[in-house]
Write a protein that holds these residues in place. Structure first.
Motif, PDB file in Angstrom:
ATOM      1  N   LEU A 155       0.835  -1.213   0.000  1.00  0.00           N
ATOM      2  CA  LEU A 155       0.000   0.000   0.000  1.00  0.00           C
ATOM      3  C   LEU A 155       0.865   1.258   0.000  1.00  0.00           C
ATOM      4  O   LEU A 155       0.573   2.223  -0.718  1.00  0.00           O
ATOM      5  N   ILE A 156       1.921   1.249   0.785  1.00  0.00           N
ATOM      6  CA  ILE A 156       2.835   2.397   0.805  1.00  0.00           C
ATOM      7  C   ILE A 156       3.493   2.572  -0.557  1.00  0.00           C
ATOM      8  O   ILE A 156       3.632   3.694  -1.056  1.00  0.00           O
ATOM      9  N   LEU A 157       3.867   1.475  -1.171  1.00  0.00           N
ATOM     10  CA  LEU A 157       4.471   1.515  -2.498  1.00  0.00           C
ATOM     11  C   LEU A 157       3.526   2.150  -3.519  1.00  0.00           C
ATOM     12  O   LEU A 157       3.950   2.971  -4.330  1.00  0.00           O
ATOM     13  N   CYS A 158       2.257   1.786  -3.469  1.00  0.00           N
ATOM     14  CA  CYS A 158       1.285   2.388  -4.393  1.00  0.00           C
ATOM     15  C   CYS A 158       1.183   3.894  -4.168  1.00  0.00           C
ATOM     16  O   CYS A 158       1.088   4.668  -5.124  1.00  0.00           O
ATOM     17  N   GLY A 159       1.203   4.327  -2.914  1.00  0.00           N
ATOM     18  CA  GLY A 159       1.171   5.757  -2.628  1.00  0.00           C
ATOM     19  C   GLY A 159       2.409   6.484  -3.136  1.00  0.00           C
ATOM     20  O   GLY A 159       2.320   7.594  -3.669  1.00  0.00           O
ATOM     21  N   GLY A 201       7.744  -3.862  -7.367  1.00  0.00           N
ATOM     22  CA  GLY A 201       7.294  -3.897  -5.977  1.00  0.00           C
ATOM     23  C   GLY A 201       6.093  -4.789  -5.753  1.00  0.00           C
ATOM     24  O   GLY A 201       6.042  -5.561  -4.787  1.00  0.00           O
ATOM     25  N   LEU A 202       5.121  -4.728  -6.646  1.00  0.00           N
ATOM     26  CA  LEU A 202       3.952  -5.585  -6.488  1.00  0.00           C
ATOM     27  C   LEU A 202       4.284  -7.044  -6.782  1.00  0.00           C
ATOM     28  O   LEU A 202       3.726  -7.945  -6.152  1.00  0.00           O
ATOM     29  N   ALA A 203       5.200  -7.281  -7.701  1.00  0.00           N
ATOM     30  CA  ALA A 203       5.656  -8.657  -7.938  1.00  0.00           C
ATOM     31  C   ALA A 203       6.357  -9.198  -6.691  1.00  0.00           C
ATOM     32  O   ALA A 203       6.178 -10.366  -6.323  1.00  0.00           O
TER      33      ALA A 203
END
Length: 85
Positions: free
Chosen positions: A47-51, A72-74
């Motif tokens: 979630l932090i990565l998406c932000g 990051g999502l992988a």
């Protein structure tokens, strides 16, 4: 024909927002089945990565944001598969 820089930023922001919503739903589902600190850590980092990707896209760093979001999502999916049975 390519996207204009403004269109590229909007696409990245929308994509990161959708991935953030999907990650939040997955977090709720995983917490319902097995609540642990590791689950919160993996999905919280995603979630932090998406932000971060949303902010990068807003500041014009769309290529970096795309690379970061995909890697990051992988990594989050791999961590979920390997660490959370």
């Amino acid at each position: 024909m390519g996207l204009t820089p403004r269109q590229a930023r909007r696409v990245r922001v929308v994509l990161a927002s959708v991935m953030m919503a999907v990650t939040a739903v997955l977090l709720v589902v995983r917490l319902a089945s097995r609540g642990s600190v590791l689950v919160v850590g993996v999905y919280g980092a995603a979630l932090i990565l998406c932000g971060v990707v949303i902010e990068l896209a807003r500041n014009g760093r769309t290529r970096l944001g795309t690379w970061l979001l995909s890697v990051g999502l992988a990594a989050a999916v791999a961590a979920d598969w390997l660490l959370l049975p």
